[in-house]
Design a protein around this motif. Sequence first.
Motif, mmCIF file in Angstrom:
data_model
loop_
_atom_site.group_PDB
_atom_site.id
_atom_site.type_symbol
_atom_site.label_atom_id
_atom_site.label_comp_id
_atom_site.label_asym_id
_atom_site.label_seq_id
_atom_site.Cartn_x
_atom_site.Cartn_y
_atom_site.Cartn_z
ATOM 1 N N GLU A 132 20.113 11.306 -23.748
ATOM 2 C CA GLU A 132 18.957 10.862 -24.522
ATOM 3 C C GLU A 132 17.790 11.770 -24.207
ATOM 4 O O GLU A 132 17.568 12.165 -23.064
ATOM 5 N N ARG A 133 17.026 12.094 -25.223
ATOM 6 C CA ARG A 133 15.828 12.892 -25.002
ATOM 7 C C ARG A 133 14.749 11.994 -24.411
ATOM 8 O O ARG A 133 14.503 10.902 -24.889
ATOM 9 N N VAL A 134 14.131 12.467 -23.366
ATOM 10 C CA VAL A 134 13.081 11.712 -22.698
ATOM 11 C C VAL A 134 11.789 12.490 -22.878
ATOM 12 O O VAL A 134 11.703 13.659 -22.510
ATOM 13 N N GLY A 135 10.789 11.841 -23.431
ATOM 14 C CA GLY A 135 9.508 12.503 -23.623
ATOM 15 C C GLY A 135 8.734 12.606 -22.322
ATOM 16 O O GLY A 135 8.999 11.900 -21.355
#
Length: 63
Positions: A52-55
């Motif tokens: 998952e992309r984590v900001g």
Amino acid sequence: MLGPHWFLRMRRWIQHPPSPRRAAFVLAIVAACLALYGLEQAGLLPDWMEAERVGRRPGLPRL
């Protein structure tokens, strides 16, 4: 393109090949990676294995 360092490594590897056990170990790792890539491309990986992309959190310094 390969640099001269890689050609020296290849020459050394040819003159002193790894043991059959080490070669089998490396080939098993490569096969596992290719299998995971194939499953990912086919869409057969479970959800828990997907990244998952984590900001960035605000206020954290950039490195």
